[in-house]
Design a protein around this motif. Structure first.
Motif, PDB file in Angstrom:
ATOM      1  N   ASN A 232       0.803  -1.232   0.000  1.00 19.96           N
ATOM      2  CA  ASN A 232       0.000   0.000   0.000  1.00 19.96           C
ATOM      3  C   ASN A 232       0.835   1.280   0.000  1.00 19.96           C
ATOM      4  O   ASN A 232       0.285   2.368  -0.038  1.00 19.96           O
ATOM      5  CB  ASN A 232      -0.941   0.013   1.199  1.00 19.96           C
ATOM      6  N   ARG A 233       2.125   1.149   0.116  1.00 21.84           N
ATOM      7  CA  ARG A 233       3.074   2.269   0.056  1.00 21.84           C
ATOM      8  C   ARG A 233       3.021   3.195   1.265  1.00 21.84           C
ATOM      9  O   ARG A 233       3.805   4.147   1.333  1.00 21.84           O
ATOM     10  CB  ARG A 233       2.869   3.090  -1.224  1.00 21.84           C
ATOM     11  N   ILE A 234       2.137   2.941   2.188  1.00 22.00           N
ATOM     12  CA  ILE A 234       2.067   3.861   3.320  1.00 22.00           C
ATOM     13  C   ILE A 234       1.615   3.094   4.558  1.00 22.00           C
ATOM     14  O   ILE A 234       0.776   2.212   4.469  1.00 22.00           O
ATOM     15  CB  ILE A 234       1.136   5.067   2.989  1.00 22.00           C
ATOM     16  N   VAL A 235       2.242   3.409   5.683  1.00 26.65           N
ATOM     17  CA  VAL A 235       1.824   2.838   6.965  1.00 26.65           C
ATOM     18  C   VAL A 235       1.772   3.979   7.979  1.00 26.65           C
ATOM     19  O   VAL A 235       2.136   5.118   7.655  1.00 26.65           O
ATOM     20  CB  VAL A 235       2.808   1.717   7.434  1.00 26.65           C
ATOM     21  N   SER A 236       1.324   3.701   9.183  1.00 29.45           N
ATOM     22  CA  SER A 236       1.175   4.779  10.168  1.00 29.45           C
ATOM     23  C   SER A 236       2.544   5.254  10.684  1.00 29.45           C
ATOM     24  O   SER A 236       3.549   4.569  10.530  1.00 29.45           O
ATOM     25  CB  SER A 236       0.340   4.278  11.351  1.00 29.45           C
ATOM     26  N   ASP A 237       2.528   6.408  11.314  1.00 27.40           N
ATOM     27  CA  ASP A 237       3.759   6.941  11.910  1.00 27.40           C
ATOM     28  C   ASP A 237       4.366   5.946  12.893  1.00 27.40           C
ATOM     29  O   ASP A 237       5.574   5.741  12.918  1.00 27.40           O
ATOM     30  CB  ASP A 237       3.462   8.246  12.659  1.00 27.40           C
ATOM     31  N   GLU A 238       3.501   5.367  13.707  1.00 29.40           N
ATOM     32  CA  GLU A 238       3.988   4.414  14.712  1.00 29.40           C
ATOM     33  C   GLU A 238       4.666   3.224  14.043  1.00 29.40           C
ATOM     34  O   GLU A 238       5.702   2.742  14.485  1.00 29.40           O
ATOM     35  CB  GLU A 238       2.826   3.940  15.604  1.00 29.40           C
ATOM     36  N   GLU A 239       4.073   2.780  12.964  1.00 29.86           N
ATOM     37  CA  GLU A 239       4.660   1.646  12.247  1.00 29.86           C
ATOM     38  C   GLU A 239       5.984   2.021  11.580  1.00 29.86           C
ATOM     39  O   GLU A 239       6.939   1.239  11.583  1.00 29.86           O
ATOM     40  CB  GLU A 239       3.646   1.112  11.218  1.00 29.86           C
ATOM     41  N   LEU A 240       6.052   3.225  11.058  1.00 30.06           N
ATOM     42  CA  LEU A 240       7.323   3.675  10.471  1.00 30.06           C
ATOM     43  C   LEU A 240       8.414   3.706  11.540  1.00 30.06           C
ATOM     44  O   LEU A 240       9.551   3.292  11.309  1.00 30.06           O
ATOM     45  CB  LEU A 240       7.169   5.066   9.842  1.00 30.06           C
ATOM     46  N   LYS A 241       8.043   4.183  12.713  1.00 30.24           N
ATOM     47  CA  LYS A 241       9.011   4.241  13.820  1.00 30.24           C
ATOM     48  C   LYS A 241       9.491   2.849  14.177  1.00 30.24           C
ATOM     49  O   LYS A 241      10.680   2.621  14.429  1.00 30.24           O
ATOM     50  CB  LYS A 241       8.384   4.900  15.048  1.00 30.24           C
ATOM     51  N   GLU A 242       8.564   1.927  14.207  1.00 39.72           N
ATOM     52  CA  GLU A 242       8.905   0.541  14.522  1.00 39.72           C
ATOM     53  C   GLU A 242       9.893  -0.009  13.470  1.00 39.72           C
ATOM     54  O   GLU A 242      10.893  -0.647  13.816  1.00 39.72           O
ATOM     55  CB  GLU A 242       7.604  -0.290  14.557  1.00 39.72           C
ATOM     56  N   LEU A 243       9.636   0.306  12.213  1.00 40.14           N
ATOM     57  CA  LEU A 243      10.527  -0.166  11.152  1.00 40.14           C
ATOM     58  C   LEU A 243      11.923   0.437  11.286  1.00 40.14           C
ATOM     59  O   LEU A 243      12.928  -0.197  10.982  1.00 40.14           O
ATOM     60  CB  LEU A 243       9.956   0.182   9.774  1.00 40.14           C
ATOM     61  N   LEU A 244      11.964   1.678  11.753  1.00 45.99           N
ATOM     62  CA  LEU A 244      13.265   2.343  11.871  1.00 45.99           C
ATOM     63  C   LEU A 244      14.053   1.902  13.096  1.00 45.99           C
ATOM     64  O   LEU A 244      15.267   2.074  13.157  1.00 45.99           O
ATOM     65  CB  LEU A 244      13.067   3.862  11.907  1.00 45.99           C
ATOM     66  N   THR A 245      13.356   1.365  14.088  1.00 46.95           N
ATOM     67  CA  THR A 245      14.063   1.056  15.333  1.00 46.95           C
ATOM     68  C   THR A 245      14.174  -0.440  15.630  1.00 46.95           C
ATOM     69  O   THR A 245      14.928  -0.824  16.513  1.00 46.95           O
ATOM     70  CB  THR A 245      13.361   1.727  16.537  1.00 46.95           C
ATOM     71  N   THR A 246      13.454  -1.252  14.909  1.00 45.37           N
ATOM     72  CA  THR A 246      13.463  -2.678  15.250  1.00 45.37           C
ATOM     73  C   THR A 246      14.879  -3.263  15.168  1.00 45.37           C
ATOM     74  O   THR A 246      15.695  -2.825  14.356  1.00 45.37           O
ATOM     75  CB  THR A 246      12.522  -3.500  14.327  1.00 45.37           C
ATOM     76  N   GLN A 247      15.111  -4.200  16.044  1.00 49.21           N
ATOM     77  CA  GLN A 247      16.415  -4.884  16.019  1.00 49.21           C
ATOM     78  C   GLN A 247      16.235  -6.304  15.515  1.00 49.21           C
ATOM     79  O   GLN A 247      17.165  -7.104  15.558  1.00 49.21           O
ATOM     80  CB  GLN A 247      16.992  -4.927  17.439  1.00 49.21           C
ATOM     81  N   ASN A 248      15.018  -6.591  15.086  1.00 44.10           N
ATOM     82  CA  ASN A 248      14.692  -7.926  14.599  1.00 44.10           C
ATOM     83  C   ASN A 248      15.368  -8.130  13.225  1.00 44.10           C
ATOM     84  O   ASN A 248      14.927  -7.596  12.207  1.00 44.10           O
ATOM     85  CB  ASN A 248      13.159  -8.019  14.492  1.00 44.10           C
ATOM     86  N   GLU A 249      16.443  -8.903  13.234  1.00 46.83           N
ATOM     87  CA  GLU A 249      17.258  -9.048  12.018  1.00 46.83           C
ATOM     88  C   GLU A 249      16.461  -9.611  10.850  1.00 46.83           C
ATOM     89  O   GLU A 249      16.628  -9.201   9.703  1.00 46.83           O
ATOM     90  CB  GLU A 249      18.457  -9.973  12.287  1.00 46.83           C
ATOM     91  N   LYS A 250      15.602 -10.558  11.175  1.00 46.80           N
ATOM     92  CA  LYS A 250      14.801 -11.174  10.099  1.00 46.80           C
ATOM     93  C   LYS A 250      13.870 -10.145   9.465  1.00 46.80           C
ATOM     94  O   LYS A 250      13.667 -10.127   8.253  1.00 46.80           O
ATOM     95  CB  LYS A 250      13.966 -12.334  10.671  1.00 46.80           C
ATOM     96  N   ALA A 251      13.319  -9.295  10.317  1.00 49.36           N
ATOM     97  CA  ALA A 251      12.414  -8.260   9.794  1.00 49.36           C
ATOM     98  C   ALA A 251      13.193  -7.266   8.937  1.00 49.36           C
ATOM     99  O   ALA A 251      12.732  -6.848   7.867  1.00 49.36           O
ATOM    100  CB  ALA A 251      11.721  -7.555  10.955  1.00 49.36           C
ATOM    101  N   ILE A 252      14.377  -6.908   9.388  1.00 50.30           N
ATOM    102  CA  ILE A 252      15.185  -5.958   8.607  1.00 50.30           C
ATOM    103  C   ILE A 252      15.530  -6.574   7.243  1.00 50.30           C
ATOM    104  O   ILE A 252      15.410  -5.922   6.210  1.00 50.30           O
ATOM    105  CB  ILE A 252      16.468  -5.572   9.378  1.00 50.30           C
TER     106      ILE A 252
END
Ligand code: 5AD
Length: 354
Positions: free
Chosen positions: A20-40
């Motif tokens: 969808n090309r867009i997610v919420s601010d909170e979700e963007l923050k989560e993407l920027l800070t996650t340490q989950n290597e698999k997710a990255i």
């Protein structure tokens, strides 16, 4: 929430961003800070696939010509700021610039990017004449300018002279942060107005920001992404902040390679068609920085066509790479490196296609 639930959620977020090309601010923050290597890994992989789907394994090249390091501005982060008296100033002559274009053309470049500090010499009539000469000599090439802020009329005249694209990073979308990075003469509103003017005139517009600039907060990065979403630029350039020893920010910490790469991936998913360079700053912070950018969805590299003798003088930050693969002479080596990660440099003009 259990760990497993959290884990699933971030994968949902990544899929959602991809689709969808867009997610919420909170979700963007989560993407920027996650340490989950698999997710990255998943984020980077989806961004890479997005670029592959749009552009194939092709990387566009732009020939960068740094036409002057004179600058009347005093941006606190920038090595060629007016207040840095240690800089040996230079301006390329018209003949030197035309000879850079000729060399570039022979090497296969079909976009020339002329970049400069904010310098009264390469502006106005003189610049317009140069642009129209290049336009006449190379009708098949794109002309990109990166000369800073001007009035709308000045931009219009450069456009009429034959320029197609303009790069002007917004630097930060948070006003109070902008004011911490720039002296009071520079205005956040004016910067934004310039971008709107450029777009209205019909330029393909490039914007962007530094990652990890002093005083940057996570919230500000989200704002940068939102600002870009509103602007919908054709090109987006980001790179890590790198300190320069002769600036007020000499002692500030450099931006992060990982965060920059992750932001490239997010940008690619938000802007599938945009032209995103693996920047010189990214290539400076790590020797494989540009490859990592490409593997996260970047699709442009901008080797330096400036004369060898002046290249070291365009030092926006310490240790800026200026002799190796980033330079036009190193084009063959750059091609090899890009080939080694499964990509291919192409000489097409590479305009934004909507
Ligand atoms: N570190 C990283 N990027 C910088 N720029 C300027 N100074 C620095 C620095 N110290 C970037 C700015 C500018 C672009 C030409 O280079 O974002 O818009």
């Amino acid at each position: 929430m259990s760990g497993i639930r959290m884990k699933e959620q971030i994968f949902d977020t990544i899929r959602h961003l991809d689709e969808n090309r867009i997610v919420s601010d909170e979700e963007l923050k989560e993407l920027l800070t996650t340490q989950n290597e698999k997710a990255i890994d998943e984020l980077l992989k989806r961004a890479r696939n997005k670029a592959l789907k749009q552009f194939g394994n092709k990387i566009f090249i732009r020939g960068l010509i740094e036409i002057s390091n004179y600058c009347w501005n005093d941006c606190f982060y920038c090595g060629i700021r007016h207040g840095n008296e240690k800089v040996e100033r230079y301006r390329l002559t018209r003949e030197e610039i035309l000879s850079c274009c000729e060399q570039g053309y022979q090497l296969g470049f079909r976009t020339f990017v002329m970049q400069s500090g904010e310098d009264s010499y390469w502006r106005g009539k003189r610049m317009e004449e140069l642009v129209s000469t290049i336009r006449r000599k190379y009708p098949d090439c794109a002309i990109t300018l990166s000369l800073g802020e001007m009035t709308k009329e000045m931009y219009q005249r450069l456009y009429d002279a034959g320029a197609n694209r303009y790069l002007l990073r917004h630097e930060t979308a948070e006003k109070s942060h902008y004011e911490k990075l720039h002296p009071k003469e520079l205005s956040f509103e004016q910067r934004r107005q310039c971008l709107l003017n450029l777009r209205e005139i019909g330029f393909q517009v490039g914007s962007g920001f530094m990652v990890g600039s002093p005083y940057q907060k996570l919230d500000y990065l989200i704002r940068d992404l939102r600002f870009l979403w509103e602007l919908q630029p054709h090109m987006i350039g980001i790179g890590p902040f790198l300190s320069h020893k002769d600036t007020p920010f000499a002692d500030k910490e450099n931006g992060s390679l990982e965060r920059t790469v992750r932001l490239i991936a997010i940008l690619r998913l938000m802007f599938p068609k945009s032209l995103i360079p693996a920047t010189t700053a990214l290539g400076t912070i790590a020797s494989d920085g540009r490859e990592r950018g490409i593997l996260a969805g970047a699709n442009v590299v901008m080797p330096n066509l400036s004369p060898q003798k002046d290249r070291k003088k365009y030092m926006l930050y310490d240790n800026k790479i200026a002799t190796g693969e980033e330079a036009a002479e190193g084009l063959e080596r750059l091609k090899e490196r890009i080939k080694a990660i499964g990509y291919e440099i192409i000489t097409a003009r590479g305009d934004f296609v909507s």
